[in-house]
Design an enzyme around this catalytic site. Structure first.
Site, mmCIF file in Angstrom:
data_model
loop_
_atom_site.group_PDB
_atom_site.id
_atom_site.type_symbol
_atom_site.label_atom_id
_atom_site.label_comp_id
_atom_site.label_asym_id
_atom_site.label_seq_id
_atom_site.Cartn_x
_atom_site.Cartn_y
_atom_site.Cartn_z
ATOM 1 N N ASN A 212 61.326 -16.661 -53.561
ATOM 2 C CA ASN A 212 60.329 -16.034 -52.681
ATOM 3 C C ASN A 212 60.418 -16.673 -51.298
ATOM 4 O O ASN A 212 61.203 -17.595 -51.076
ATOM 5 C CB ASN A 212 58.922 -16.149 -53.282
ATOM 6 C CG ASN A 212 58.520 -17.588 -53.491
ATOM 7 O OD1 ASN A 212 58.381 -18.339 -52.532
ATOM 8 N ND2 ASN A 212 58.341 -17.989 -54.746
ATOM 9 N N ASP A 280 56.224 -16.067 -60.787
ATOM 10 C CA ASP A 280 55.449 -15.674 -61.965
ATOM 11 C C ASP A 280 56.348 -15.385 -63.154
ATOM 12 O O ASP A 280 55.941 -15.547 -64.289
ATOM 13 C CB ASP A 280 54.609 -14.438 -61.635
ATOM 14 C CG ASP A 280 53.457 -14.803 -60.697
ATOM 15 O OD1 ASP A 280 52.884 -15.904 -60.890
ATOM 16 O OD2 ASP A 280 53.138 -14.024 -59.782
ATOM 17 N N PRO A 308 55.156 -20.437 -67.207
ATOM 18 C CA PRO A 308 53.889 -21.130 -67.460
ATOM 19 C C PRO A 308 53.071 -21.162 -66.171
ATOM 20 O O PRO A 308 53.642 -21.277 -65.089
ATOM 21 C CB PRO A 308 54.328 -22.549 -67.848
ATOM 22 C CG PRO A 308 55.708 -22.702 -67.294
ATOM 23 C CD PRO A 308 56.319 -21.323 -67.316
ATOM 24 N N ASP A 309 51.755 -21.008 -66.277
ATOM 25 C CA ASP A 309 50.902 -21.176 -65.096
ATOM 26 C C ASP A 309 50.567 -22.660 -64.983
ATOM 27 O O ASP A 309 49.728 -23.185 -65.717
ATOM 28 C CB ASP A 309 49.638 -20.324 -65.206
ATOM 29 C CG ASP A 309 48.893 -20.275 -63.876
ATOM 30 O OD1 ASP A 309 48.699 -21.357 -63.269
ATOM 31 O OD2 ASP A 309 48.526 -19.174 -63.432
ATOM 32 N N ILE A 310 51.237 -23.318 -64.063
ATOM 33 C CA ILE A 310 51.138 -24.782 -63.961
ATOM 34 C C ILE A 310 49.716 -25.196 -63.586
ATOM 35 O O ILE A 310 49.157 -26.143 -64.138
ATOM 36 C CB ILE A 310 52.154 -25.304 -62.921
ATOM 37 C CG1 ILE A 310 53.554 -24.790 -63.276
ATOM 38 C CG2 ILE A 310 52.148 -26.818 -62.860
ATOM 39 C CD1 ILE A 310 54.598 -25.027 -62.200
ATOM 40 N N PHE A 327 46.201 -22.848 -54.564
ATOM 41 C CA PHE A 327 46.380 -21.998 -53.387
ATOM 42 C C PHE A 327 46.379 -20.545 -53.826
ATOM 43 O O PHE A 327 46.707 -20.238 -54.974
ATOM 44 C CB PHE A 327 47.702 -22.324 -52.685
ATOM 45 C CG PHE A 327 47.520 -23.369 -51.621
ATOM 46 C CD1 PHE A 327 47.255 -24.676 -51.972
ATOM 47 C CD2 PHE A 327 47.598 -23.038 -50.278
ATOM 48 C CE1 PHE A 327 47.056 -25.651 -50.997
ATOM 49 C CE2 PHE A 327 47.402 -23.997 -49.295
ATOM 50 C CZ PHE A 327 47.133 -25.305 -49.657
ATOM 51 N N LYS A 341 40.346 -15.903 -58.757
ATOM 52 C CA LYS A 341 41.446 -16.784 -59.179
ATOM 53 C C LYS A 341 40.930 -18.183 -59.506
ATOM 54 O O LYS A 341 41.361 -18.804 -60.464
ATOM 55 C CB LYS A 341 42.489 -16.844 -58.052
ATOM 56 C CG LYS A 341 43.780 -17.525 -58.446
ATOM 57 C CD LYS A 341 44.876 -17.273 -57.433
ATOM 58 C CE LYS A 341 45.369 -15.838 -57.480
ATOM 59 N NZ LYS A 341 46.411 -15.552 -56.514
ATOM 60 N N LYS A 345 41.671 -19.667 -63.147
ATOM 61 C CA LYS A 345 42.583 -20.798 -63.323
ATOM 62 C C LYS A 345 41.839 -22.069 -63.723
ATOM 63 O O LYS A 345 42.456 -23.016 -64.195
ATOM 64 C CB LYS A 345 43.336 -21.059 -62.014
ATOM 65 C CG LYS A 345 44.081 -19.850 -61.499
ATOM 66 C CD LYS A 345 45.553 -20.085 -61.487
ATOM 67 C CE LYS A 345 46.269 -18.914 -60.840
ATOM 68 N NZ LYS A 345 47.713 -19.035 -60.946
#
Ligand code: C5P
Length: 402
Positions: A212, A280, A308-310, A327, A341, A345
């Site tokens: 990205n 993602d 994985p969503d760290i 962020f 979010k 999260k």
């Protein structure tokens, strides 16, 4: 955080001089004291009376004031300070500094000092863009002068562009960073802060990857700002376009999976700032060999698996840092999406920014952020990524102190 620090504040002659009054108040709130110097032009915008009353100190104005010379010579005045700050720094003051002129009290102090100098430029956009100002500023930076701002925005003269003096909180943050320790002091001394930064690269085959546009600039600035406040920083970075800050422990990774492992390995930490733009998805059917063009002219079909969503994992971890900051890069309904979010999260704060095309934020030098905390949303003025980082680092120091 400026406890016991003495700031020699030179107030130049510009419409932004009124902000110097707020600056005096904020320096004092942070525990510092201000010795004010008002230039002749500065006194056209703010009165010695209001400056002196706010600073609770004598206002110095004239080089040839004999009482002052007897009380404290200009050499001594310039050296008794821990830092010299020029706010607003007009084009004329910058030119004088760059040329080494000493024809009034302010310029003499600037030439005589043995301390670092921080300038907060403020001027009309054309004056700021003028090659002479560019040249003077480059020379000053070369001399080790620190610069905060200017911000971009609507100016008192009706024009639009860079030239507005940095906001007082950003100047205080820059003062804190300039005085920053390296000597085991500072509000984050003894704290370990984990920062993730940059993009991740997700391989398609051994030579190709999906990435990205994150440059890693904001993450690097945050790592440096935390370091400047005395923190021990572990900086986990994907392949970023900007170098990692010096004086931090750098862990270089490529993929989200590697980043997740590096984050887990870096714990425990007092705080974590997850500024990385983690992919993602990864390519589930990544090839072990370089993919070849097929005879039929049809490209390979990529299959994706979720990474994985760290941030979410860290927020739920048994070793959760006391403060977890995420962020959110959004292009629409920034505050609403970022607030959702934060809840999803399980982190404490979200720093939300609008990265719509046209804002110039992705890969640019500036950022416009909204800080979402349990108390609500706070929109900060658009400022340099360094200034955002310093302000965020100060907030983290406050939160960990409380
Ligand atoms: O969901 P989104 O990617 O917009 O969330 C952004 C935040 O979550 C950032 O703090 C980013 O570092 C973090 N993140 C993460 N792991 C992922 C995706 C995002 O830690 N797989």
């Amino acid at each position: 955080m400026l406890s016991g620090k003495r700031i020699l504040l030179i107030i130049g002659g510009g419409i932004a001089a009124y902000k110097a009054l707020e600056l005096i108040r904020l320096v004092q709130k942070a525990g510092g004291s201000v010795v004010p110097v008002l230039t002749r032009a500065g006194s056209q915008f703010v009165t010695p009376l209001s400056v002196g009353a706010l600073a609770g100190a004598k206002v110095y104005q004239d080089l040839f004031d004999l009482t002052d010379e007897a009380e404290m010579g200009h050499i001594q005045l310039s050296r008794a300070a821990d830092l010299v700050v020029v706010a607003p720094a007009t084009a004329d003051l910058l030119a004088k500094m760059a040329g080494g002129r000493a024809d009034d009290l302010a310029s003499t102090l600037l030439l005589a000092t043995d301390k670092r100098t921080l300038v907060a430029p403020a001027m009309n956009v054309r004056m700021w863009d003028h090659p002479a100002t560019r040249r003077n500023l480059a020379a000053l930076r070369g001399d080790g002068v620190l610069v905060v701002g200017p911000d971009e925005g609507e100016m008192a003269c009706g024009e639009f562009g860079p030239g507005r003096m940095a906001e007082p909180p950003a100047i205080v943050a820059a003062i804190g960073a300039a005085l920053g320790p390296g000597d085991g002091s500072g509000p984050l001394a003894g704290r370990h802060v984990l920062v993730t930064s940059g993009p991740t690269h997700e391989p398609i085959d051994p030579v190709r990857y999906i990435a990205n546009r994150s440059s890693g600039a904001q993450g690097a600035a945050i790592g440096a700002a935390l370091r400047d406040l005395g923190a021990r920083v572990t900086f986990v970075t994907g392949p970023a376009a900007v170098p990692a800050p010096s004086g931090v422990t750098v862990v270089a990774v490529e993929t989200a999976a590697e980043m997740a492992a590096a984050v887990a390995a870096a714990l425990p930490a007092d705080a974590a700032v997850m500024a990385a733009a983690v992919a993602d998805w990864r390519v589930a059917n990544a090839a072990g060999e370089k993919l070849k063009k097929g005879a039929a002219g049809i490209g390979p079909a990529l299959e994706f698996a979720e990474n994985p969503d760290i941030l979410a994992q860290l927020s739920q971890s048994a070793q959760r840092p006391r403060l977890v900051v995420g962020f959110a890069a959004e292009t629409t309904d920034v505050v609403a999406h970022a607030t959702a979010k934060r809840a999803r999260k399980g982190c404490d704060w979200i720093v939300a920014n609008d990265v719509s095309p046209g804002t110039g934020i992705m890969g640019g030098a500036e950022n416009a952020v909204t800080l979402i905390t349990g108390a609500g949303a706070e929109t900060w003025p658009r400022m340099g990524k360094d200034a955002v980082a310093r302000q965020l680092a100060l907030r983290i120091a406050d939160a960990l102190a409380g």
